[in-house]
Scaffold this active site. Structure first.
Site, short mmCIF file in Angstrom:
data_model
loop_
_atom_site.label_atom_id
_atom_site.label_comp_id
_atom_site.label_asym_id
_atom_site.label_seq_id
_atom_site.Cartn_x
_atom_site.Cartn_y
_atom_site.Cartn_z
N ARG A 76 25.39 42.57 28.98
CA ARG A 76 26.39 42.78 30.03
C ARG A 76 25.90 43.78 31.08
NH1 ARG A 76 32.99 43.66 29.69
NH2 ARG A 76 33.22 44.07 31.92
N HIS A 106 32.95 49.05 48.35
CA HIS A 106 32.11 48.78 47.19
C HIS A 106 31.20 47.58 47.45
CE1 HIS A 106 30.81 48.57 43.06
NE2 HIS A 106 31.16 47.29 43.02
N HIS A 117 26.60 52.67 43.73
CA HIS A 117 27.51 53.77 43.41
C HIS A 117 27.05 55.07 44.07
CE1 HIS A 117 29.05 51.54 39.57
NE2 HIS A 117 29.56 51.07 40.69
N LYS A 159 36.99 45.94 32.15
CA LYS A 159 36.63 47.32 32.51
C LYS A 159 37.72 47.86 33.42
CE LYS A 159 31.63 47.56 32.27
NZ LYS A 159 30.43 47.86 33.07
N ARG A 166 49.58 53.93 24.42
CA ARG A 166 48.32 53.49 23.75
C ARG A 166 47.98 52.03 23.99
NH1 ARG A 166 50.04 56.81 19.43
NH2 ARG A 166 49.04 58.84 19.65
N GLU A 172 28.91 40.48 45.52
CA GLU A 172 29.00 40.39 44.06
C GLU A 172 28.68 38.95 43.61
OE1 GLU A 172 29.34 42.97 42.13
OE2 GLU A 172 30.79 44.40 42.95
N ASN A 206 25.15 45.05 36.29
CA ASN A 206 25.00 46.23 37.13
C ASN A 206 23.83 46.14 38.09
OD1 ASN A 206 27.15 48.07 36.21
ND2 ASN A 206 26.18 47.67 34.25
N GLU A 245 29.45 45.84 26.51
CA GLU A 245 28.23 46.25 27.20
C GLU A 245 27.25 46.96 26.26
OE1 GLU A 245 28.43 47.28 31.53
OE2 GLU A 245 27.43 49.09 30.84
N LYS A 256 30.53 35.51 35.22
CA LYS A 256 31.04 36.76 34.66
C LYS A 256 31.65 36.50 33.28
CE LYS A 256 32.80 41.10 34.90
NZ LYS A 256 33.26 42.12 35.80
N HIS A 301 23.86 48.14 41.23
CA HIS A 301 25.03 49.03 41.20
C HIS A 301 24.71 50.51 41.09
CE1 HIS A 301 27.49 45.56 41.39
NE2 HIS A 301 28.60 46.26 41.25
N1 LIG Z 1 36.31 46.44 36.67
C1 LIG Z 1 35.21 45.83 37.05
O1 LIG Z 1 34.56 45.16 36.27
C2 LIG Z 1 34.78 45.95 38.47
C3 LIG Z 1 33.78 45.10 38.97
C4 LIG Z 1 33.44 45.19 40.32
C5 LIG Z 1 34.10 46.10 41.15
N2 LIG Z 1 35.06 46.91 40.62
C6 LIG Z 1 35.80 47.86 41.45
O2 LIG Z 1 36.57 47.10 42.39
C7 LIG Z 1 36.81 47.90 43.53
C8 LIG Z 1 36.56 47.08 44.77
O3 LIG Z 1 37.45 46.01 44.80
P1 LIG Z 1 37.90 45.33 46.18
O4 LIG Z 1 36.69 45.07 46.97
O5 LIG Z 1 38.81 44.24 45.85
O6 LIG Z 1 38.62 46.55 46.92
P2 LIG Z 1 40.16 46.86 47.21
O7 LIG Z 1 41.00 46.70 46.04
O8 LIG Z 1 40.17 48.19 47.91
O9 LIG Z 1 40.55 45.73 48.26
C9 LIG Z 1 39.92 45.71 49.51
C10 LIG Z 1 40.92 45.76 50.66
O10 LIG Z 1 41.47 44.47 50.81
C11 LIG Z 1 42.89 44.53 50.77
N3 LIG Z 1 43.33 43.27 50.19
C12 LIG Z 1 43.10 42.82 48.92
N4 LIG Z 1 43.55 41.57 48.80
C13 LIG Z 1 44.09 41.23 50.00
C14 LIG Z 1 44.69 40.05 50.51
N5 LIG Z 1 44.81 38.94 49.78
N6 LIG Z 1 45.14 40.06 51.78
C15 LIG Z 1 45.00 41.17 52.58
N7 LIG Z 1 44.41 42.30 52.17
C16 LIG Z 1 43.95 42.32 50.89
C17 LIG Z 1 43.21 45.76 49.99
O11 LIG Z 1 44.49 46.26 50.32
C18 LIG Z 1 42.09 46.71 50.44
O12 LIG Z 1 42.43 47.30 51.67
C19 LIG Z 1 35.89 49.11 43.42
O13 LIG Z 1 36.65 50.23 43.04
C20 LIG Z 1 34.93 48.72 42.32
O14 LIG Z 1 34.44 49.84 41.62
C21 LIG Z 1 35.41 46.85 39.32
ZN LIG Z 2 30.56 45.77 41.69
#
Ligand SMILES: NC(=O)c1ccc[n+]([C@@H]2O[C@H](COP(=O)([O-])OP(=O)(O)OC[C@H]3O[C@@H](n4cnc5c(N)ncnc54)[C@H](O)[C@@H]3O)[C@@H](O)[C@H]2O)c1
Ligand SMILES: [Zn+2]
Length: 384
Positions: free
Chosen positions: A265, A289, A276, A167, A145, A209, A269, A261, A251, A272
């Site tokens: 907040r 993304h 998506h 999130k 939990r 972003e 989006n 949200e 942010k 987005h």
């Molecule tokens: N929670 C939230 O508020 C929020 C906000 C925006 C996006 N997201 C989510 O985040 C995700 C996208 O995140 P992302 O773009 O970081 O993708 P990701 O986590 O897939 O990372 C992108 C790629 O870069 C590589 N990588 C990451 N850091 C590295 C480093 N320092 N050196 C070498 N390789 C590295 C990873 O292994 C991966 O292959 C999506 O699922 C999206 O929905 C969440």
């Molecule tokens: Zn995003």
């Protein structure tokens, strides 16, 4: 898949080992209800044990969730530092990429954690990009939990956006992020030096972003981004810490005003609902993304300019055009993408709610966008 760009990254002057001497790297505070708060630090990963101590997280068990790319590069430095302080560490490594943000890998984390014997004090450290942050964060939200979560973001996108705000969640075949929970981290430790190994494509994705933050923030961040011009296009030891700091601060401010949200907040989006839908229709992982957000922002700007003909959105489109965008996924069917928008979480009573701009820095919610307007914006954004 570390990327050929890693070797030539101009990142040899990262200040360290602490951020005390650099005012641009002051921790950024996220203030929540009932006096809760946490900070975003730009610090080397090896400083994490000291940050845990400073945040009254007592030495015990630590479950590190990472992906294969990031784990290969940074797990050792992190676990070594933790073990030196007396932490007992277990690691779960998932494959890299969006396809790991699923119930299958969530189950894998549960299995490792429960066999190892996590207790209520065990901290979960999400070491990686947004995928690991969302997946590991959701595991932390639900195991026993709720276990204390620490975000150690290593992608640009995660350092300025996804690691902040609580999130967490996974995807379902019906759509992005449809299963999840709010679970705020106890702290965020973003080490800008890790960005030197980030593939260029992911750097550009993170910039989308950041541009989004510029478009919704009314405090001049957009003008600052414009002033950076092409310097934005790769990590630079002189300006990247400030880029992260300014963007993360947008942010943090928005989350501090509206943690769950219920109001403003939702402006985060922007672009987005479009993004998506592209991710969904093209198959998770095909378009990243960040790349999908690029197209989504373009569509949102085109729609905004059609609705506000007296406003000039060209500076925003120009800034976006600076980022080398990926190719439109071939065979993307606009009708299908519009249909996919209907499954977005932001839909209320079957009605799409899109974030658009009155002007740069002034977002609003539009619930009356017609299918014709949507189709037109999509076609223009995708160059279809
Ligand atoms: N929670 C939230 O508020 C929020 C906000 C925006 C996006 N997201 C989510 O985040 C995700 C996208 O995140 P992302 O773009 O970081 O993708 P990701 O986590 O897939 O990372 C992108 C790629 O870069 C590589 N990588 C990451 N850091 C590295 C480093 N320092 N050196 C070498 N390789 C590295 C990873 O292994 C991966 O292959 C999506 O699922 C999206 O929905 C969440
Ligand atoms: Zn995003």
């Amino acid at each position: 898949m570390v990327g050929p760009d890693a070797a030539r990254a101009p990142y040899h002057q990262i200040p360290g080992p602490t951020d005390r001497c650099n005012p641009r790297m002051e921790p950024i505070r996220v203030s929540l209800s009932e006096g809760r708060e946490y900070s975003i630090h730009q610090r080397p990963l090896g400083d994490l044990p000291a940050l845990l101590r400073a945040n009254r997280l007592d030495v015990g068990k630590c479950l590190v969730v990472t992906d294969l790319n990031v784990g290969t590069l940074y797990e050792e430095v992190l676990t070594h530092a933790l073990m030196l302080e007396g932490w007992s560490v277990e690691t779960v490594t998932v494959p890299a990429g969006e396809t790991s943000k699923t119930s299958r890998y969530l189950q894998e984390i549960y299995d490792v954690a429960l066999r190892w014997g996590v207790d209520r004090q065990t901290i979960v450290v999400a070491l990686g990009g947004g995928v690991v942050g969302d997946l590991g964060g959701y595991a932390a939200a639900t195991l026993l939990r709720g276990l204390p979560l620490v975000q150690a973001p290593t992608s640009l996108l995660a350092q300025v956006d996804s690691a902040i705000g609580g999130k967490t969640g996974i995807n379902h075949e019906s759509g992005k992020n449809l299963i999840g929970a709010f679970h705020q981290p106890r702290l965020v430790c973003a080490d800008p030096a890790t960005l030197k190994t980030l593939p260029h494509r992911e750097w550009i994705g993170g910039l989308s972003e950041i541009v989004k933050h510029g478009l919704i923030d009314d405090r001049g961040f957009f003008a600052w981004l414009q002033s950076q011009g092409e310097d934005l296009l790769e990590p630079k030891s002189e300006s990247t810490p400030e880029l992260i700091s300014r963007s993360a601060a947008v942010k943090a401010r928005i989350v501090s005003r509206d943690e769950l949200e219920q109001g403003t907040r939702i402006f985060l989006n922007l672009g987005h609902t479009f993004a998506h839908a592209i991710e969904n229709v093209s198959g998770y992982g095909t378009v990243s993304h960040g790349e999908a957000v690029h197209f989504g922002l373009r569509a949102a700007l085109i729609l905004s300019s059609e609705r506000q003909p007296d406003q000039d959105f060209n500076p925003a489109l120009d800034l976006l055009a600076l980022l080398p965008s990926s190719k439109v996924p071939s065979g993307l069917d606009v009708e299908e993408v519009i249909a996919a928008m209907a499954t977005d979480k932001k839909t209320v009573g079957g009605r799409l709610r899109l974030i658009l701009l009155k002007r740069i820095g002034k977002p609003y919610v539009a619930s009356d966008v017609s299918p014709q307007e949507l189709a037109h914006a999509w076609q223009a954004a995708l160059g279809a």
